[in-house]
Design a protein around this motif. Structure first.
Motif, short mmCIF file in Angstrom:
data_model
loop_
_atom_site.label_atom_id
_atom_site.label_comp_id
_atom_site.label_asym_id
_atom_site.label_seq_id
_atom_site.Cartn_x
_atom_site.Cartn_y
_atom_site.Cartn_z
N LYS A 117 91.40 9.20 -5.41
CA LYS A 117 91.61 9.99 -4.20
C LYS A 117 90.36 10.77 -3.89
O LYS A 117 89.47 10.89 -4.71
CB LYS A 117 92.80 10.95 -4.36
CG LYS A 117 94.14 10.24 -4.42
CD LYS A 117 95.27 11.25 -4.32
CE LYS A 117 96.61 10.58 -4.34
NZ LYS A 117 97.72 11.53 -4.17
N SER A 118 90.32 11.31 -2.68
CA SER A 118 89.13 12.06 -2.28
C SER A 118 88.93 13.28 -3.16
O SER A 118 89.87 14.03 -3.40
CB SER A 118 89.27 12.51 -0.82
OG SER A 118 88.28 13.46 -0.52
N PRO A 119 87.72 13.53 -3.68
CA PRO A 119 87.47 14.71 -4.50
C PRO A 119 87.45 15.99 -3.67
O PRO A 119 87.36 17.06 -4.20
CB PRO A 119 86.09 14.41 -5.11
CG PRO A 119 85.43 13.52 -4.12
CD PRO A 119 86.53 12.68 -3.54
N THR A 219 95.99 14.73 10.58
CA THR A 219 95.06 13.65 10.86
C THR A 219 93.98 13.56 9.79
O THR A 219 93.61 12.47 9.33
CB THR A 219 94.40 13.85 12.24
OG1 THR A 219 95.42 13.94 13.24
CG2 THR A 219 93.47 12.70 12.59
N GLU A 220 93.49 14.72 9.35
CA GLU A 220 92.48 14.76 8.30
C GLU A 220 93.04 14.24 6.98
O GLU A 220 92.36 13.55 6.22
CB GLU A 220 91.97 16.19 8.14
CG GLU A 220 90.80 16.35 7.18
CD GLU A 220 89.49 15.83 7.75
OE1 GLU A 220 88.48 15.88 7.04
OE2 GLU A 220 89.48 15.37 8.91
N SER A 221 94.30 14.55 6.71
CA SER A 221 94.92 14.07 5.46
C SER A 221 95.07 12.55 5.46
O SER A 221 94.96 11.91 4.41
CB SER A 221 96.28 14.74 5.24
OG SER A 221 97.29 14.16 6.04
N ILE A 222 95.31 11.99 6.61
CA ILE A 222 95.39 10.52 6.71
C ILE A 222 94.01 9.92 6.47
O ILE A 222 93.86 8.93 5.74
CB ILE A 222 95.92 10.10 8.10
CG1 ILE A 222 97.37 10.57 8.29
CG2 ILE A 222 95.82 8.59 8.28
CD1 ILE A 222 98.34 9.98 7.30
N ARG A 223 93.00 10.54 7.06
CA ARG A 223 91.63 10.03 6.90
C ARG A 223 91.20 10.07 5.44
O ARG A 223 90.51 9.16 4.96
CB ARG A 223 90.67 10.86 7.76
CG ARG A 223 89.24 10.31 7.78
CD ARG A 223 88.34 11.15 8.67
NE ARG A 223 88.06 12.45 8.09
CZ ARG A 223 87.13 12.66 7.16
NH1 ARG A 223 86.42 11.65 6.69
NH2 ARG A 223 86.93 13.86 6.69
N LYS A 224 91.63 11.10 4.71
CA LYS A 224 91.22 11.26 3.31
C LYS A 224 92.23 10.70 2.32
O LYS A 224 92.08 10.85 1.11
CB LYS A 224 91.00 12.75 3.00
CG LYS A 224 89.82 13.36 3.74
CD LYS A 224 89.63 14.80 3.30
CE LYS A 224 88.38 15.40 3.94
NZ LYS A 224 88.16 16.79 3.50
N ASN A 225 93.29 10.06 2.85
CA ASN A 225 94.32 9.48 2.00
C ASN A 225 95.00 10.53 1.12
O ASN A 225 95.24 10.34 -0.08
CB ASN A 225 93.73 8.36 1.11
CG ASN A 225 94.82 7.51 0.47
OD1 ASN A 225 95.91 7.37 1.02
ND2 ASN A 225 94.51 6.96 -0.70
N THR A 226 95.30 11.69 1.71
CA THR A 226 95.94 12.78 0.97
C THR A 226 97.23 13.23 1.65
O THR A 226 97.60 14.42 1.60
CB THR A 226 94.97 13.98 0.84
OG1 THR A 226 94.59 14.42 2.15
CG2 THR A 226 93.74 13.61 0.05
#
Length: 475
Positions: A117-119, A219-226
């Motif tokens: 996942k994104s750090p 939207t940002e959570s979708i982009r970062k897969n979170t």
């Protein structure tokens, strides 16, 4: 006595609880569960990778001190991270040792796969560079019940808000939906409820957020897969206040994630407060399952303030600002600015500023000048959407019919009137007006405006349409 994971962790919690704020303890440590104790290594189950990274960044020293007190200097800490197996739709777990630079002892990660996942995953309300572990409420303390004056126009909403502030999640007003037009105090009241709850229940996690900000974060959570971490963060909140919920319209992904967050909060006795510029029945492009939940509690409307309330608002504003004003000027302002509270307070500020900058007393003549200019400038703030709604309601049709391609005479005339008032009362270009009213071109709008002017001067009934709509749009 034989040590167990539960006994070691209970003792750690006693130490941790004494060394951090109650709200932070409740948010970040109560959800953790001890799993097992093996070879001086305590295994803790955390709800998500978000929790793991958050604990690692903010609480590793506190955890190290607490665990060392219980297990000695060679103590180890291993996280069991709850995950969702996308292939089977079942829960799975992966274990992770703290990063080497923070390890209690030198150790290796256990041999288990860790989903990448994104750090950069963080609490969405933490400003980079500021190490604040608590969830800030985002509330404005000046928006409180003392400055939200009660009147006929807001009595139900205000009293319901006070009931919620006294017993969040414990009344039938859950969710509490506050709706009304622009500038009538929806945001003010929403903040006031939150401020009241924080005063009555300091340990509760209260969060105010605009719908637009919520959408951006999702939207940002979708982009970062979170996405799962995003949902989990909001499920930790005790009182969630979402302003301008109508902006969820047409955003299926946001509505879906909010549906799950809402269900979790409601089922766990947490309070949800929403504001909207329209009542649920008038919300378009909102899923029915979400609208039905908006109706579970109380929908309270804020109306335009009556004369007495407007006088009280002016007097309260002057008192708070330490300004004296003759009663005849107060009553003049209340009589002539009827649209909303925001415009009323704006006119007062303009009047005080003119008096101060020009070093002149506040007189009735100055008040007339300010009101004349202010009302003239604010009358054009009506939107094209509002114009279409007023016109379609007047002719007893829906907006889709108004915008349709039909050539039926009464529908064409309604559409032409909407274009006419859009040109007259907004700063939008002809092309923009045409685009918003049925995807017409600028030439169609220009033709509509000329047709309305001609018919208004030759057709008595049509002229009545124009006059009636003029009054409705001016209210």
């Amino acid at each position: 006595m034989t040590l167990t994971a539960e006994s070691v962790w209970d003792n750690c919690l006693l130490f941790i609880q004494d060394n951090i704020a109650p709200e932070a303890y409740k948010t970040w440590f109560q959800p953790i569960k001890p799993v097992k104790l093996t070879d001086n290594a305590l295994h803790l189950q955390v709800p998500s990778r978000f929790f793991y990274e958050w604990l690692e960044e903010h609480y590793i020293d506190l955890l190290k001190t607490a665990l060392t007190k219980e297990l000695g200097s060679d103590a180890k800490l291993i996280y069991a991270i709850r995950m969702e197996n996308p292939a089977k739709g079942m829960e799975a777990f992966t274990e992770k040792i703290p990063s080497s630079k923070r390890n209690f002892t030198e150790s290796q990660n256990v041999d288990a796969p860790v989903k990448t996942k994104s750090p950069e995953l963080k609490n969405p309300f933490i400003i980079p560079g500021i190490r604040n572990v608590q969830v800030e409420s985002q509330l404005n303390p000046s928006y409180n019940f003392d400055s939200f004056l009660e009147g006929e126009s807001n009595r139900l909403a205000r009293n319901a808000g006070m009931a919620v502030a006294n017993k969040p999640g414990g009344t039938s007003f859950n969710p509490l939906l506050i709706f009304g037009g622009v500038g009538l105090g929806k945001t003010h009241l929403a903040h006031a409820i939150g401020v009241g709850i924080k005063e009555n229940y300091p340990d509760k996690t209260v969060l105010y957020i605009s719908a637009e900000r919520f959408i951006q974060q999702y939207t940002e959570s979708i982009r970062k897969n979170t996405r799962n971490d995003f949902i989990h963060f909001y499920q930790l909140i005790d009182v969630l206040i979402v302003d301008d919920i109508q902006f969820f319209s047409g955003k299926a992904g946001t509505q879906d994630v909010f549906f799950h967050i809402f269900n979790h909060l409601h089922q766990n006795g947490k309070q949800v407060i929403l504001t909207s510029d329209k009542k649920p029945v008038d919300m378009q492009d909102i899923e029915q399952r979400l609208l039905s939940r908006f109706k579970w509690g109380l929908s309270a409307e804020l109306n335009h303030p009556d004369y007495e309330t407007r006088v009280s608002i002016i007097q309260n504003k002057l008192y708070r600002d330490g300004v004296e004003m003759d009663d005849n000027i107060v009553h003049y302002l209340a009589e002539n600015i009827k649209t909303n509270i925001r415009e009323l307070e704006g006119a007062i500020i303009s009047l005080i500023a003119h008096s101060s900058f020009n070093r002149k007393d506040i007189t009735i003549d100055l008040a007339r000048k300010i009101v004349e200019n202010y009302v003239k400038n604010t009358k054009r703030e009506v939107s094209i959407d509002q114009i279409q709604k007023v016109v379609s309601d007047y002719f007893q049709m829906d907006i889709d019919t108004l915008q349709s391609k039909t050539r039926k005479r009464h529908i064409v005339q309604a559409r032409q009137l909407a274009m006419y008032f859009a040109k007259k009362m907004t700063k939008a270009s002809l092309a923009s007006i045409g685009s918003q009213i049925g995807k017409r071109d600028h030439a169609t709008v220009l033709h509509a405006c000329k047709t309305v002017e001609n018919l208004a001067s030759t057709d008595k009934q049509f002229n009545k349409y124009v006059q009636d709509l003029q009054k409705k749009l001016a209210d």
